[in-house]
Write an enzyme that holds these catalytic residues in place. Sequence first.
Site, mmCIF file in Angstrom:
data_model
loop_
_atom_site.group_PDB
_atom_site.id
_atom_site.type_symbol
_atom_site.label_atom_id
_atom_site.label_comp_id
_atom_site.label_asym_id
_atom_site.label_seq_id
_atom_site.Cartn_x
_atom_site.Cartn_y
_atom_site.Cartn_z
ATOM 1 N N ASP A 119 24.231 30.350 2.351
ATOM 2 C CA ASP A 119 24.109 31.669 1.732
ATOM 3 C C ASP A 119 25.188 31.805 0.660
ATOM 4 O O ASP A 119 26.201 32.457 0.859
ATOM 5 C CB ASP A 119 24.262 32.749 2.817
ATOM 6 C CG ASP A 119 24.126 34.148 2.255
ATOM 7 O OD1 ASP A 119 23.833 34.286 1.057
ATOM 8 O OD2 ASP A 119 24.310 35.101 3.025
ATOM 9 N N LYS A 163 24.624 33.038 -2.348
ATOM 10 C CA LYS A 163 24.277 34.173 -3.235
ATOM 11 C C LYS A 163 24.634 33.852 -4.684
ATOM 12 O O LYS A 163 25.390 34.534 -5.358
ATOM 13 C CB LYS A 163 24.969 35.454 -2.786
ATOM 14 C CG LYS A 163 24.468 35.924 -1.432
ATOM 15 C CD LYS A 163 24.347 37.399 -1.318
ATOM 16 C CE LYS A 163 23.783 37.776 0.038
ATOM 17 N NZ LYS A 163 24.569 37.271 1.178
ATOM 18 N N GLY A 210 22.764 48.374 12.047
ATOM 19 C CA GLY A 210 21.865 49.470 12.430
ATOM 20 C C GLY A 210 20.389 49.150 12.529
ATOM 21 O O GLY A 210 19.621 49.927 13.082
HETATM 22 P P1 BMP Z 1 25.801 40.767 10.566
HETATM 23 O O1 BMP Z 1 24.605 40.625 11.504
HETATM 24 O O2 BMP Z 1 27.070 40.350 11.203
HETATM 25 O O3 BMP Z 1 25.854 42.108 9.893
HETATM 26 O O4 BMP Z 1 25.604 39.681 9.404
HETATM 27 C C1 BMP Z 1 24.637 39.801 8.401
HETATM 28 C C2 BMP Z 1 24.663 38.587 7.507
HETATM 29 O O5 BMP Z 1 23.673 38.733 6.493
HETATM 30 C C3 BMP Z 1 25.979 38.355 6.773
HETATM 31 O O6 BMP Z 1 26.149 36.959 6.638
HETATM 32 C C4 BMP Z 1 25.753 38.991 5.409
HETATM 33 O O7 BMP Z 1 26.502 38.350 4.403
HETATM 34 C C5 BMP Z 1 24.267 38.745 5.200
HETATM 35 N N1 BMP Z 1 23.573 39.756 4.372
HETATM 36 C C6 BMP Z 1 23.620 41.100 4.678
HETATM 37 O O8 BMP Z 1 24.237 41.528 5.649
HETATM 38 N N2 BMP Z 1 22.930 41.972 3.873
HETATM 39 C C7 BMP Z 1 22.212 41.585 2.783
HETATM 40 O O9 BMP Z 1 21.618 42.410 2.130
HETATM 41 C C8 BMP Z 1 22.162 40.213 2.501
HETATM 42 C C9 BMP Z 1 22.833 39.311 3.303
HETATM 43 O O10 BMP Z 1 22.753 38.028 3.037
#
Ligand code: BMP
Length: 207
Positions: free
Chosen positions: A58, A60, A168
């Site tokens: 990831d 990005k 959430g």
């Molecule tokens: P978590 O379940 O701990 O919130 O992690 C979510 C993951 O998805 C993180 O690696 C974050 O960088 C990624 N992410 C996100 O949360 N929202 C987005 O819109 C895009 C993402 O890649």
Amino acid sequence: MENKIIFALDVYDHETAMDLAKNLGDKVFAIKINWPIILENGIGIVRELSKYSRVICDFKLADIDNTNRMITEKARDYGAWGIISHAFTGFKSLKAVVDAASGMKVFSVVSMSQESYIDDVTDKLIDISKKAGVYGLVAPGNRPENLKMVKELSGDLKIISPGIGTQGGSMLDALMLGADYVIIGRSIYQSANPEETLNTIYKSISK
Ligand code: BMP
């Protein structure tokens, strides 16, 4: 419902990362890694984790075509299964990722799990992604209206959705709205027993 989870392994510590990968790698669809683990351990961690699961880098990506190409080639050389790029930098930048991927799956971000994202151009980002030839899209699992819209416009592209648990969103809702896989990190790796947590999630979903 097995294998509907992409595990976001956002930890720094090498031993912690390898333990989680060993224990959970075959119970998730893929492990997604981001800058924190790479900056601490180096790109070699992609190869190490690939022993236990598909690895999605990831990164990005959001740069000019040449820089995106160079980074994509590195991820591919180290055995990544997939890579995530932004789409907002435009067709040329995203197409460079797709061209350099050669076999790796490319996902592009078309909407994000935080409300401050540029929602008014989601349709354009999907359009750019389709033209560039990506394999899938990243769309938020905690923002149902956005996910629904992305699903409607996505055609055959896969959808992977973060924002589940800690941010959430509900895994079941996201899957019902069209996500092919959900991305979950903290709710699993910060729990007292990540393996048990994963099993509990799968059980609750299959009901
Ligand atoms: P978590 O379940 O701990 O919130 O992690 C979510 C993951 O998805 C993180 O690696 C974050 O960088 C990624 N992410 C996100 O949360 N929202 C987005 O819109 C895009 C993402 O890649």
